[in-house]
Design a protein around this motif. Structure first.
Motif, PDB file in Angstrom:
ATOM      1  N   ALA A  37      -1.939  92.594   4.655  1.00  0.00           N
ATOM      2  CA  ALA A  37      -0.676  92.269   3.992  1.00  0.00           C
ATOM      3  C   ALA A  37      -0.840  91.039   3.096  1.00  0.00           C
ATOM      4  O   ALA A  37       0.109  90.580   2.471  1.00  0.00           O
ATOM      5  CB  ALA A  37       0.407  92.014   5.038  1.00  0.00           C
ATOM      6  N   ILE A  45      -5.248  89.419  -1.410  1.00  0.00           N
ATOM      7  CA  ILE A  45      -6.461  90.186  -1.749  1.00  0.00           C
ATOM      8  C   ILE A  45      -6.533  91.451  -0.897  1.00  0.00           C
ATOM      9  O   ILE A  45      -6.870  92.532  -1.391  1.00  0.00           O
ATOM     10  CB  ILE A  45      -7.727  89.308  -1.575  1.00  0.00           C
ATOM     11  N   ASN A  60      -1.139  89.982  11.034  1.00  0.00           N
ATOM     12  CA  ASN A  60      -0.164  89.466  12.009  1.00  0.00           C
ATOM     13  C   ASN A  60       1.007  88.783  11.316  1.00  0.00           C
ATOM     14  O   ASN A  60       1.802  88.122  11.970  1.00  0.00           O
ATOM     15  CB  ASN A  60      -0.830  88.500  13.007  1.00  0.00           C
ATOM     16  N   GLN A 112       2.115  81.254   7.211  1.00  0.00           N
ATOM     17  CA  GLN A 112       1.550  80.261   6.279  1.00  0.00           C
ATOM     18  C   GLN A 112       2.378  80.209   4.983  1.00  0.00           C
ATOM     19  O   GLN A 112       2.530  79.168   4.369  1.00  0.00           O
ATOM     20  CB  GLN A 112       0.111  80.646   5.964  1.00  0.00           C
ATOM     21  N   TYR A 113       2.880  81.367   4.559  1.00  0.00           N
ATOM     22  CA  TYR A 113       3.897  81.419   3.506  1.00  0.00           C
ATOM     23  C   TYR A 113       4.830  82.569   3.859  1.00  0.00           C
ATOM     24  O   TYR A 113       4.525  83.363   4.769  1.00  0.00           O
ATOM     25  CB  TYR A 113       3.301  81.557   2.102  1.00  0.00           C
ATOM     26  N   LYS A 115       4.622  89.524   2.174  1.00  0.00           N
ATOM     27  CA  LYS A 115       3.619  90.359   2.864  1.00  0.00           C
ATOM     28  C   LYS A 115       4.202  91.737   3.170  1.00  0.00           C
ATOM     29  O   LYS A 115       3.519  92.757   3.008  1.00  0.00           O
ATOM     30  CB  LYS A 115       3.142  89.669   4.144  1.00  0.00           C
ATOM     31  N   ALA A 168      -1.426  92.987  14.489  1.00  0.00           N
ATOM     32  CA  ALA A 168      -2.195  92.330  15.551  1.00  0.00           C
ATOM     33  C   ALA A 168      -2.852  91.070  15.017  1.00  0.00           C
ATOM     34  O   ALA A 168      -3.044  90.902  13.809  1.00  0.00           O
ATOM     35  CB  ALA A 168      -3.272  93.280  16.082  1.00  0.00           C
ATOM     36  N   ASP A 169      -3.194  90.210  15.951  1.00  0.00           N
ATOM     37  CA  ASP A 169      -3.892  88.963  15.636  1.00  0.00           C
ATOM     38  C   ASP A 169      -5.392  89.240  15.760  1.00  0.00           C
ATOM     39  O   ASP A 169      -5.834  89.759  16.794  1.00  0.00           O
ATOM     40  CB  ASP A 169      -3.440  87.912  16.656  1.00  0.00           C
ATOM     41  N   VAL A 170      -6.163  88.899  14.726  1.00  0.00           N
ATOM     42  CA  VAL A 170      -7.605  89.199  14.771  1.00  0.00           C
ATOM     43  C   VAL A 170      -8.323  88.439  15.887  1.00  0.00           C
ATOM     44  O   VAL A 170      -9.431  88.811  16.280  1.00  0.00           O
ATOM     45  CB  VAL A 170      -8.319  88.921  13.420  1.00  0.00           C
ATOM     46  N   SER A 223      -5.580  80.296   5.362  1.00  0.00           N
ATOM     47  CA  SER A 223      -6.158  79.721   4.134  1.00  0.00           C
ATOM     48  C   SER A 223      -5.423  78.449   3.754  1.00  0.00           C
ATOM     49  O   SER A 223      -4.368  78.161   4.289  1.00  0.00           O
ATOM     50  CB  SER A 223      -6.048  80.715   2.982  1.00  0.00           C
ATOM     51  N   THR A 228      -7.856  81.300  14.155  1.00  0.00           N
ATOM     52  CA  THR A 228      -7.927  82.501  13.301  1.00  0.00           C
ATOM     53  C   THR A 228      -9.293  82.628  12.630  1.00  0.00           C
ATOM     54  O   THR A 228      -9.916  83.688  12.664  1.00  0.00           O
ATOM     55  CB  THR A 228      -6.829  82.451  12.213  1.00  0.00           C
ATOM     56  N   LYS A 288     -14.909  78.255   7.216  1.00  0.00           N
ATOM     57  CA  LYS A 288     -15.523  79.328   6.406  1.00  0.00           C
ATOM     58  C   LYS A 288     -17.053  79.238   6.480  1.00  0.00           C
ATOM     59  O   LYS A 288     -17.744  80.249   6.543  1.00  0.00           O
ATOM     60  CB  LYS A 288     -15.039  79.235   4.952  1.00  0.00           C
ATOM     61  N   THR A 339      -8.207  82.765  -6.725  1.00  0.00           N
ATOM     62  CA  THR A 339      -7.788  84.085  -7.191  1.00  0.00           C
ATOM     63  C   THR A 339      -6.292  84.059  -7.512  1.00  0.00           C
ATOM     64  O   THR A 339      -5.509  83.477  -6.751  1.00  0.00           O
ATOM     65  CB  THR A 339      -8.093  85.130  -6.095  1.00  0.00           C
ATOM     66  N   MET A 357      -0.304  78.779  -3.778  1.00  0.00           N
ATOM     67  CA  MET A 357      -1.425  78.453  -4.683  1.00  0.00           C
ATOM     68  C   MET A 357      -0.900  78.006  -6.057  1.00  0.00           C
ATOM     69  O   MET A 357       0.211  78.333  -6.455  1.00  0.00           O
ATOM     70  CB  MET A 357      -2.360  79.651  -4.817  1.00  0.00           C
TER      71      MET A 357
HETATM   72  N1  LIG Z   1      -6.952  83.736  -2.758  1.00  0.00           N
HETATM   73  C1  LIG Z   1      -7.954  82.898  -2.994  1.00  0.00           C
HETATM   74  O1  LIG Z   1      -8.016  82.227  -4.031  1.00  0.00           O
HETATM   75  C2  LIG Z   1      -9.081  82.749  -2.003  1.00  0.00           C
HETATM   76  C3  LIG Z   1     -10.117  81.865  -2.315  1.00  0.00           C
HETATM   77  C4  LIG Z   1     -11.159  81.703  -1.406  1.00  0.00           C
HETATM   78  C5  LIG Z   1     -11.182  82.441  -0.240  1.00  0.00           C
HETATM   79  N2  LIG Z   1     -10.156  83.293   0.045  1.00  0.00           N
HETATM   80  C6  LIG Z   1     -10.222  84.018   1.310  1.00  0.00           C
HETATM   81  O2  LIG Z   1      -9.968  85.390   1.054  1.00  0.00           O
HETATM   82  C7  LIG Z   1      -9.223  85.955   2.133  1.00  0.00           C
HETATM   83  C8  LIG Z   1      -7.952  86.571   1.630  1.00  0.00           C
HETATM   84  O3  LIG Z   1      -7.186  85.554   0.990  1.00  0.00           O
HETATM   85  P1  LIG Z   1      -5.736  85.797   0.416  1.00  0.00           P
HETATM   86  O4  LIG Z   1      -5.572  84.948  -0.770  1.00  0.00           O
HETATM   87  O5  LIG Z   1      -5.457  87.242   0.347  1.00  0.00           O
HETATM   88  O6  LIG Z   1      -4.869  85.118   1.579  1.00  0.00           O
HETATM   89  P2  LIG Z   1      -3.519  85.603   2.261  1.00  0.00           P
HETATM   90  O7  LIG Z   1      -3.054  84.470   3.099  1.00  0.00           O
HETATM   91  O8  LIG Z   1      -2.577  86.141   1.246  1.00  0.00           O
HETATM   92  O9  LIG Z   1      -4.006  86.794   3.180  1.00  0.00           O
HETATM   93  C9  LIG Z   1      -4.511  86.623   4.470  1.00  0.00           C
HETATM   94  C10 LIG Z   1      -3.746  87.542   5.401  1.00  0.00           C
HETATM   95  O10 LIG Z   1      -4.283  87.361   6.711  1.00  0.00           O
HETATM   96  C11 LIG Z   1      -3.206  87.411   7.622  1.00  0.00           C
HETATM   97  N3  LIG Z   1      -3.566  86.669   8.828  1.00  0.00           N
HETATM   98  C12 LIG Z   1      -3.627  85.328   8.994  1.00  0.00           C
HETATM   99  N4  LIG Z   1      -3.982  85.031  10.239  1.00  0.00           N
HETATM  100  C13 LIG Z   1      -4.165  86.221  10.882  1.00  0.00           C
HETATM  101  C14 LIG Z   1      -4.540  86.575  12.201  1.00  0.00           C
HETATM  102  N5  LIG Z   1      -4.798  85.623  13.126  1.00  0.00           N
HETATM  103  N6  LIG Z   1      -4.609  87.880  12.514  1.00  0.00           N
HETATM  104  C15 LIG Z   1      -4.341  88.842  11.595  1.00  0.00           C
HETATM  105  N7  LIG Z   1      -3.989  88.563  10.328  1.00  0.00           N
HETATM  106  C16 LIG Z   1      -3.902  87.272   9.984  1.00  0.00           C
HETATM  107  C17 LIG Z   1      -2.030  86.774   6.907  1.00  0.00           C
HETATM  108  O11 LIG Z   1      -0.788  87.182   7.451  1.00  0.00           O
HETATM  109  C18 LIG Z   1      -2.247  87.248   5.475  1.00  0.00           C
HETATM  110  O12 LIG Z   1      -1.487  88.402   5.214  1.00  0.00           O
HETATM  111  C19 LIG Z   1      -9.016  84.825   3.138  1.00  0.00           C
HETATM  112  O13 LIG Z   1     -10.028  84.883   4.104  1.00  0.00           O
HETATM  113  C20 LIG Z   1      -9.147  83.577   2.285  1.00  0.00           C
HETATM  114  O14 LIG Z   1      -9.540  82.467   3.060  1.00  0.00           O
HETATM  115  C21 LIG Z   1      -9.104  83.463  -0.815  1.00  0.00           C
END
Ligand SMILES: NC(=O)c1ccc[n+]([C@@H]2O[C@H](COP(=O)([O-])OP(=O)(O)OC[C@H]3O[C@@H](n4cnc5c(N)ncnc54)[C@H](O)[C@@H]3O)[C@@H](O)[C@H]2O)c1
Length: 322
Positions: free
Chosen positions: A9, A12, A32, A36-37, A42, A60-62, A88, A103, A158, A184, A193
């Motif tokens: 959700a 990316i 889950n 965070q926002y 989502k 679910a929580d990873v 993040s 997480t 990370k 991104t 962001m």
């Molecule tokens: N967007 C960027 O610019 C960027 C840059 C560097 C790295 N990343 C990495 O890429 C990945 C995707 O980033 P994004 O921008 O889509 O972030 P995002 O926060 O939009 O997506 C992460 C998703 O993970 C879910 N999540 C968080 N904790 C969880 C848990 N314990 N169990 C299950 N789900 C959980 C959140 O609800 C969220 O929907 C992340 O690992 C992030 O750290 C993103």
């Protein structure tokens, strides 16, 4: 066989899952809805996925072992994993460090355990981040550079993920690839962001606070390019058991002042900019060296900010009904 996408959700994750479904793959998505926002965004990202044939969702929580390890043997079998779920954000990792360890470290370990138990697994792809380059001064950031000076706990988690994956690959023959995503942006992007924060401030006539006195450069990478890169990597696992890491970024470092100018143009409205001192944990400049990624996967980013920022603003206005 299905692809497991965690963080489905998320920004990316939803786009990656959509692209996989569009090419006829079966996708099992996990999220889950962390706070965070605002999770409303989502739910909105997830809606079209849930209406698409081939998609199964599990809330679910990873880091929950039972739920995640229980995925083995279900859904016709998993043969690839794209693990994107994470807590993040650099600043927040100073406010609530425990959720980052839970997480990003425990959750990653659980995914590695799931991966090693899957007999049909072809490839484990996971999100690392450009933040691992930390205090490095050499630009652009290259995968061969040392990464042992993370300047935020987020970056440290990370990097820990990369090291744990290296170990699992060594011990259990896991075929794995880590992707160091750079900033991104694009439609459906994250409200925590900079492009979204700046866009909201311009629209509301509030000041934009720029750290490092505005001397900030970011490798702004358009979402479609990052999705294409993720799939290109997923489709080409290491030939032998092994772990690799690649940068995914636009390979163009943008001055934030220029990005704000593009936003001003798209909103036809001037921004109010307030310069602030350096902020702990944030990097003044990021730039991706993607030579290895291009050579190995034939992938190159296509969308420059001049094209991507107006597309983002178009979505921002539509989503927020402006
Ligand atoms: N967007 C960027 O610019 C960027 C840059 C560097 C790295 N990343 C990495 O890429 C990945 C995707 O980033 P994004 O921008 O889509 O972030 P995002 O926060 O939009 O997506 C992460 C998703 O993970 C879910 N999540 C968080 N904790 C969880 C848990 N314990 N169990 C299950 N789900 C959980 C959140 O609800 C969220 O929907 C992340 O690992 C992030 O750290 C993103």
């Amino acid at each position: 066989m299905s692809v497991l996408v965690t963080g489905v959700a998320g920004f990316i994750g939803a786009e990656v899952a959509g692209a996989l479904l569009a090419r006829g793959e079966a996708v099992v998505g996990v999220d889950n809805f962390s706070d965070q926002y605002d999770p409303v965004l989502k739910f909105a990202r997830l809606k079209p996925l849930r209406e698409t044939k081939g998609f199964t969702f599990l809330e679910a929580d990873v880091a929950e072992r039972e739920a995640m390890l229980g995925l083995a043997g279900k859904h016709g079998g998993l043969d690839r994993i794209v693990h994107l779920a994470a807590q993040s954000g650099v600043r927040q990792s100073m406010v609530d460090p425990y959720i980052y360890a839970q997480t990003n470290v425990m959750g990653h370990l659980v995914l590695l355990e799931l991966a090693r138990g899957l007999k049909d697994l072809k490839h484990f792809v996971y999100a690392s981040a450009s933040s691992v380059y930390g205090a490095n001064r050499k630009l652009p950031f290259a995968v061969a550079d040392r990464v042992d000076h993370p300047v935020s706990l987020y970056a440290a988690t990370k990097r820990a993920d990369e090291l744990m994956t290296e170990t699992y690959s060594h011990l259990y023959g896991l075929k794995a690839t880590g992707l160091r995503y750079f900033t991104t942006y694009g439609p459906w992007g994250r409200p925590d962001m900079s492009p979204y924060i700046f866009a909201k401030a311009i629209h509301e006539g509030r000041p934009i606070e720029l750290a490092h006195l505005g001397v900030l450069k970011r490798d702004y990478s358009y979402i479609d390019d990052m999705v294409a890169g993720t799939l290109a990597v997923l489709d080409k696992p290491p030939a032998d058991a092994g772990h690799r890491v690649y940068n995914l970024g636009a390979a163009r470092s943008e001055d934030l002042v220029q990005v704000i100018a593009l936003l001003e143009k798209a909103f036809a409205r001037k921004a109010i900019v307030e310069l602030k001192p350096g902020e702990p944990g944030t990097l003044p400049e990021t730039a991706a060296d993607i030579a290895d990624t291009t050579r190995e996967f034939g992938w190159t980013p296509r969308v420059a900010v001049e094209e991507g920022i107006p597309k983002f603003v178009e979505w921002f206005k539509a989503y927020n009904r402006l």
